[in-house]
Design a protein around this motif. Sequence first.
Motif, PDB file in Angstrom:
ATOM      1  N   SER A  40       0.830  -1.204   0.000  1.00  0.00           N
ATOM      2  CA  SER A  40       0.000   0.000   0.000  1.00  0.00           C
ATOM      3  C   SER A  40       0.865   1.255   0.000  1.00  0.00           C
ATOM      4  O   SER A  40       0.613   2.200  -0.755  1.00  0.00           O
ATOM      5  N   ASN A  41       1.899   1.256   0.823  1.00  0.00           N
ATOM      6  CA  ASN A  41       2.803   2.413   0.880  1.00  0.00           C
ATOM      7  C   ASN A  41       3.546   2.609  -0.432  1.00  0.00           C
ATOM      8  O   ASN A  41       3.692   3.737  -0.910  1.00  0.00           O
ATOM      9  N   LEU A  42       4.024   1.517  -1.029  1.00  0.00           N
ATOM     10  CA  LEU A  42       4.770   1.607  -2.286  1.00  0.00           C
ATOM     11  C   LEU A  42       3.883   2.061  -3.442  1.00  0.00           C
ATOM     12  O   LEU A  42       4.327   2.804  -4.313  1.00  0.00           O
ATOM     13  N   MET A  43       2.641   1.586  -3.463  1.00  0.00           N
ATOM     14  CA  MET A  43       1.739   1.845  -4.586  1.00  0.00           C
ATOM     15  C   MET A  43       0.829   3.050  -4.372  1.00  0.00           C
ATOM     16  O   MET A  43       0.155   3.478  -5.302  1.00  0.00           O
ATOM     17  N   LEU A  49      12.123  -7.765  -2.248  1.00  0.00           N
ATOM     18  CA  LEU A  49      11.373  -8.779  -2.986  1.00  0.00           C
ATOM     19  C   LEU A  49      10.024  -8.224  -3.448  1.00  0.00           C
ATOM     20  O   LEU A  49       9.615  -8.410  -4.603  1.00  0.00           O
ATOM     21  N   ILE A  50       9.352  -7.507  -2.559  1.00  0.00           N
ATOM     22  CA  ILE A  50       8.052  -6.906  -2.889  1.00  0.00           C
ATOM     23  C   ILE A  50       8.209  -5.864  -3.993  1.00  0.00           C
ATOM     24  O   ILE A  50       7.427  -5.824  -4.946  1.00  0.00           O
ATOM     25  N   GLU A  51       9.228  -5.023  -3.885  1.00  0.00           N
ATOM     26  CA  GLU A  51       9.473  -3.994  -4.906  1.00  0.00           C
ATOM     27  C   GLU A  51       9.718  -4.625  -6.270  1.00  0.00           C
ATOM     28  O   GLU A  51       9.191  -4.157  -7.280  1.00  0.00           O
ATOM     29  N   ARG A  52      10.510  -5.702  -6.317  1.00  0.00           N
ATOM     30  CA  ARG A  52      10.778  -6.381  -7.601  1.00  0.00           C
ATOM     31  C   ARG A  52       9.481  -6.978  -8.167  1.00  0.00           C
ATOM     32  O   ARG A  52       9.242  -6.915  -9.363  1.00  0.00           O
ATOM     33  N   ILE A  86       6.344  -5.975  -7.645  1.00  0.00           N
ATOM     34  CA  ILE A  86       5.465  -4.899  -8.107  1.00  0.00           C
ATOM     35  C   ILE A  86       5.909  -4.369  -9.468  1.00  0.00           C
ATOM     36  O   ILE A  86       5.075  -4.009 -10.301  1.00  0.00           O
ATOM     37  N   ASN A  87       7.196  -4.370  -9.711  1.00  0.00           N
ATOM     38  CA  ASN A  87       7.731  -3.828 -10.972  1.00  0.00           C
ATOM     39  C   ASN A  87       7.748  -4.841 -12.111  1.00  0.00           C
ATOM     40  O   ASN A  87       8.275  -4.545 -13.178  1.00  0.00           O
TER      41      ASN A  87
END
Length: 167
Positions: A36-39, A160-163, A165-166
Amino acid sequence: MTKLVAYYSRADENYFSGKLQTIKVGNTEKVAKMISNLMGADLYKIEQKYPYASDYNTCIVQAKEDKKNNTRPELTNPLNSVEQYDEIYLGYPNYWSTMPMAVYTFLESFDFKDKIIHPFCTHEGSGLSNTENDIKKITHAKVNKGLAIVGSNVDDSLDLIERWINI
């Protein structure tokens, strides 16, 4: 259109790498908040009206019985609609190779046609199992490749989450 992170998570006594440990915030909730914070996505917690017991062993018995009976637990704070969302990040712990039954309640409450669902789960060894296919069958949405995170590694999973999402 906006994005939604909808998740089911359980705190209290949980299983970590072969032992029981009490936690204040569930692993799936931690991941959901990171996404949620990243997106910049809205956040919605799927909560049962009658939650499972706080001790792990009783919870397991209750959740297994719900799965066996194909129960759809009533939710405490159901959303009115998902119409305003084009993408839903759906999080849950893996319970016996599928999602907790409250997640089924959530998914069966809405029309997800023309939506994209990004599933993510926390687990202690079973990965996503068959959950991506379960979601496809229920929703008929486009279901993207999911992310499975070992619960005991959640606190170190931001990269891992950032990768994911991208992708």
